[in-house]
Enzyme design. Structure first.
Site, mmCIF file in Angstrom:
data_model
loop_
_atom_site.group_PDB
_atom_site.id
_atom_site.type_symbol
_atom_site.label_atom_id
_atom_site.label_comp_id
_atom_site.label_asym_id
_atom_site.label_seq_id
_atom_site.Cartn_x
_atom_site.Cartn_y
_atom_site.Cartn_z
ATOM 1 N N HIS A 60 82.447 79.766 104.348
ATOM 2 C CA HIS A 60 82.979 81.080 104.723
ATOM 3 C C HIS A 60 82.531 81.447 106.141
ATOM 4 O O HIS A 60 81.385 81.208 106.509
ATOM 5 C CB HIS A 60 82.494 82.163 103.751
ATOM 6 C CG HIS A 60 82.954 81.970 102.340
ATOM 7 N ND1 HIS A 60 82.303 81.123 101.475
ATOM 8 C CD2 HIS A 60 83.991 82.506 101.654
ATOM 9 C CE1 HIS A 60 82.932 81.147 100.296
ATOM 10 N NE2 HIS A 60 83.955 81.960 100.387
ATOM 11 N N LYS A 72 86.787 73.946 100.126
ATOM 12 C CA LYS A 72 87.300 75.310 100.292
ATOM 13 C C LYS A 72 86.829 75.836 101.649
ATOM 14 O O LYS A 72 85.656 75.701 102.006
ATOM 15 C CB LYS A 72 86.801 76.232 99.185
ATOM 16 C CG LYS A 72 87.242 77.690 99.355
ATOM 17 C CD LYS A 72 86.667 78.585 98.267
ATOM 18 C CE LYS A 72 87.025 80.039 98.508
ATOM 19 N NZ LYS A 72 86.407 80.942 97.493
#
Length: 251
Positions: A147, A173
């Site tokens: 992230h 991800k």
């Protein structure tokens, strides 16, 4: 909603799933949340799965017995214990009660569909979880996630991060803040480049296009909310809004 045939077909696609995050402070509220969503009439067969953000649980809720109630929940699930340095609620005070590594290992024991660990975690932690899963012969898939709540890097940088994530994860991800429209191209390019084992999301208002169209480019999961007050990330769409957009685009 009228003329939903094509949208339902799109929503039922096996190539991607719609996921809703569960961010409750108690196990009882977490399980009730899932039941309430099931009982509510959303679009056909969605959401497909739930991300249980166990870092949101109160310290008093942290026991193996309580965690196992969630692991036994009859739904497809991602088990996540997101640390505060990665935008989550888990911290050293909670870790002192029940270690995050122990929680994820128990999830592996239960063969939950997915666990999610941070890319920025220590190499030995990621390696230990992967080895534990492989030794157990568990069917659990490991998502390694990155992230950045401030920016989106060039595709060459994103690609390097994703390649590193695959060292320990089955699925990579990446979720980054979109500051300029053209940065969405880097996210969608990642979806296309690494499909079908990629979750790529642009966060923020400008990144909403990746949440809507990312699955067509190859992102295997798109995250939605059923309450705009409880979105798990900036720019997350309400599930009804997403399906309405699909109805307009793909009918």
């Amino acid at each position: 909603m009228e003329n939903m045939g094509e949208v339902e077909k799109f929503a039922d696609s096996e190539s991607f799933k719609i996921c809703v995050s569960v961010m409750e402070e108690t196990v009882e509220k977490s399980l009730k949340f899932v039941k309430d969503v099931h009982d509510k009439v959303y679009s056909k067969n969605v959401p497909h799965m739930y991300e249980f953000r166990l870092d949101y649980l109160n310290k008093s809720e942290l026991s193996i017995e309580n965690i196992e109630k969630i692991l036994k929940c009859d739904c497809e699930k991602i088990i996540t214990v997101r640390w505060d340095w990665e935008g989550g609620k888990w911290n050293n005070e909670k870790e002192s009660v029940l270690g995050s590594l122990g929680i994820l290992k128990r999830a592996i024991d239960f063969n939950v569909e997915y666990i999610d660990i941070e890319h920025k975690n220590l190499e030995r932690v990621k390696e230990e979880l992967k080895n534990y899963r492989d030794t157990k012969g568990s069917t659990t898939k490991i998502i390694v996630s990155y992230h950045d709540f401030m920016k989106t890097d060039a595709f060459s940088v994103i690609r390097g991060i994703i390649e590193e994530e695959y060292k320990y994860g089955d699925i990579a991800k990446i979720a980054t803040a979109i500051c300029q429209n053209r940065e969405n191209c880097n996210i969608l390019r990642a979806c296309s480049w690494y499909k079908p084992k990629i979750i790529a999301i642009g966060m923020g208002e400008l990144g909403k296009i990746t949440r809507v169209h990312g699955p067509q480019f190859g992102s295997m999961i798109t995250f939605c909310t059923v309450s705009k007050e409880k979105a798990s990330a900036p720019g997350q769409l309400h599930i009804d809004d997403l399906v309405e957009i699909w109805e307009r685009f793909y009918r």
